[in-house]
Design a protein around this motif. Structure first.
Motif, PDB file in Angstrom:
ATOM      1  N   LEU A 404      13.175 -26.955 -77.715  1.00 28.98           N
ATOM      2  CA  LEU A 404      13.001 -25.756 -76.820  1.00 28.98           C
ATOM      3  C   LEU A 404      11.582 -25.193 -76.985  1.00 28.98           C
ATOM      4  N   ARG A 405      11.093 -25.095 -78.171  1.00 24.46           N
ATOM      5  CA  ARG A 405       9.961 -24.585 -78.443  1.00 24.46           C
ATOM      6  C   ARG A 405       8.645 -25.381 -77.699  1.00 24.46           C
ATOM      7  N   GLN A 407       8.709 -26.642 -75.137  1.00 25.11           N
ATOM      8  CA  GLN A 407       8.834 -26.134 -73.540  1.00 25.11           C
ATOM      9  C   GLN A 407       8.672 -24.530 -73.409  1.00 25.11           C
ATOM     10  N   GLU A 409      10.055 -22.080 -74.935  1.00 29.39           N
ATOM     11  CA  GLU A 409      11.184 -21.264 -75.134  1.00 29.39           C
ATOM     12  C   GLU A 409      11.971 -21.368 -76.464  1.00 29.39           C
ATOM     13  N   SER A 410      12.862 -20.545 -76.662  1.00 32.02           N
ATOM     14  CA  SER A 410      13.510 -20.487 -78.217  1.00 32.02           C
ATOM     15  C   SER A 410      14.801 -19.944 -77.909  1.00 32.02           C
ATOM     16  N   THR A 411      15.698 -19.961 -78.769  1.00 30.46           N
ATOM     17  CA  THR A 411      17.077 -19.600 -78.820  1.00 30.46           C
ATOM     18  C   THR A 411      16.904 -18.273 -79.400  1.00 30.46           C
ATOM     19  N   ASN A 412      15.939 -17.922 -80.086  1.00 29.83           N
ATOM     20  CA  ASN A 412      15.745 -16.816 -81.058  1.00 29.83           C
ATOM     21  C   ASN A 412      16.846 -16.595 -82.074  1.00 29.83           C
TER      22      ASN A 412
END
Length: 480
Positions: A404-405, A407, A409-412
């Motif tokens: 995800l990172r 791309q 993005e992250s789930t946080n």
């Protein structure tokens, strides 16, 4: 750098071809060779002072530096030859657009490295020490064939270039055979650089310039499966060994010996000194481990300057400390990891942990996976052996977090993550070659035997449930 290790007929292993990643995972049934391969990696690391771009480069550079500084003691002809060699090196360093290669180093330095690489005694001695065998031939896998031959090899590559390789063969007929080669075209300094070297005295700066991560000496640490028991009783063990290490004691008892990994681990405990040599990022991992898993702190008490250290556990919100023998097994398991991270482990070092999930609740096993990811982020190379599906599933989640990172993005949910290329998992089998377990976005890292066991358990459960229901129905009919 890429580090490749190949073995054939080694201990229980028929064949294995692996490459070390920042996180390397060995899974499989017991007695399939996971510990054997982990111990071999440890032996390589100890023998070569890490696995750098060039073997023993750090110590060799220091030796040559001392040799150059002592040149005034040499006869005039030898001193002039040494200075002429340095002038030639400076000329190569200052040639625009030309990389500086291994063959451009002083010939004496090159010869020394090649000689050490093919030495026929030192590495076999390290193998015997690590495995606690009197002969390397004891490591040959038994197949019933008299012509059976063991082979272990190490290859270090940088991009598409092989820097050096090393191989040991033993057919059981005598001493093992050692071969090795350093690629003379191994690039030590890239071509893109400014002219910085002007005088012969710049040799000191030359060696410092070559002291990059590829050249630095790296330490290695092995946390054996028996670490919990050792932590609880190391003082008693050490005292007993000292009492027996006399002529009378040796005459009265047949002394058993430790493997090199156990002995090194014991030495780290007995000689432990609190220090702050570990980088802050690694000490931070130890603090997180104490806070999130141990819910307390590991403290060290040394009765006298000459006494053995005593490791204590202080639970959060408690004024009392507990000896390791009074603390939970989880605390004894994780305490050595905590004190190593607090005191000695550095960037580029190797940390091998056998079964990091031992004595841990499934929830804690998932948290130890986060600890491994944090170590990778801090620059530590980690090798583990494991039987835990919870640990593997969490490693899979950390890889998904890394994807995800990539791309953006992250789930946080967490700052912990692993890149897919940072993790290598290998499945060990009995009497079959070791195979790589590739990461799957859906399945994660799922060993085949884990799936088979889960399916067998489900089928067994379903079958028993059906029989219970059928029995109930039969009994109901009879009662009517």
């Amino acid at each position: 750098m890429d580090i490749y290790i190949n073995v054939k007929n080694f201990g229980p292993i028929e064949k294995a071809e692996i490459d070390l990643r920042p996180l390397t995972v060995f899974v499989g049934e017991s007695n399939t060779g996971k510990t054997y391969l982990a111990a071999l990696i440890y032996a390589f690391h100890k023998h070569f002072e890490g696995i750098p771009q060039l073997p023993w480069a750090s110590s060799t550079a220091s030796y040559f530096s001392l040799d150059y500084r002592s040149r005034d003691r040499y006869p005039q002809r030898q001193r002039e030859a040494l200075e002429q060699e340095m002038l030639e090196i400076l000329e190569k360093l200052n040639t625009p657009g030309c990389p500086f290669k291994f063959s451009d180093l002083p010939q004496k330095m090159c010869d020394m490295l090649e000689y050490r690489l093919t030495d026929q005694e030192n590495f076999p001695d390290e193998l015997k020490r690590c495995f606690d065998f009197e002969a390397v031939s004891k490591l040959i896998r038994f197949t019933g064939s008299r012509s059976n031959e063991m082979k272990v090899s190490l290859s270090v590559r940088n991009r598409d270039q092989t820097c050096w390789n090393f191989e040991v063969r033993d057919a059981g007929s005598g001493d093992p055979t050692i071969t090795g080669h350093i690629n003379p075209d191994t690039i030590l300094l890239e071509a893109k650089r400014k002219t910085e070297f002007q005088e012969i005295s710049d040799v000191e700066r030359l060696l410092r310039t070559l002291g990059t991560e590829q050249w630095q000496k790296a330490d290695s640490y092995y946390l054996p499966a028996a670490r919990s028991g050792i932590m609880q009783s190391h003082g008693v063990i050490a005292t007993a060994l000292i009492k027996r290490a006399t002529r009378i004691g040796l005459d009265r008892f047949e002394v058993s010996t430790f493997s090199g990994m156990i002995a090194d681990f014991m030495e780290q405990i007995v000689n432990y000194r609190e220090s702050t040599t570990s980088p802050k990022s690694i000490r931070r991992v130890a603090e997180q481990l104490e806070a999130e898993l141990l819910e307390g702190r590991i403290e060290v008490k040394r009765p006298t300057s000459e006494g053995y250290p005593e490791f204590l556990y202080r639970p959060d919100q408690s004024e009392e400390t507990l000896r390791m023998s009074h603390a939970s097994a989880m605390v004894s398991e994780l305490a050595p990891l905590v004190f190593l991270l607090q005191s000695t482990v550095g960037r580029g070092d190797l940390l091998i942990i056998e079964e990091p999930e031992s004595h841990l609740h499934p929830g804690a096993q998932t948290k130890i996976a986060q600890t491994l990811a944090r170590l990778v982020r801090a620059g530590v190379r980690v090798v583990i052996t494991t039987h835990s599906n919870y640990l593997l599933q969490q490693i899979g989640n950390l890889i998904r977090e890394g994807e995800l990172r990539k791309q953006g993005e992250s789930t946080n949910e967490s700052t912990d993550y692993l890149k897919k290329e940072e993790v290598g998992a290998w499945q060990f089998y009995k009497n079959e070659p070791v195979t790589e377990l590739p990461f799957d976005l859906v399945e994660g890292i799922e060993p085949e035997d884990h799936l088979d066991i889960a399916e067998d358990l489900y089928n067994r459960s379903a079958g028993l449930q059906n029989r219970i229901e059928q029995t109930k129905e039969g009994n109901a009919v009879e009662s009517e």
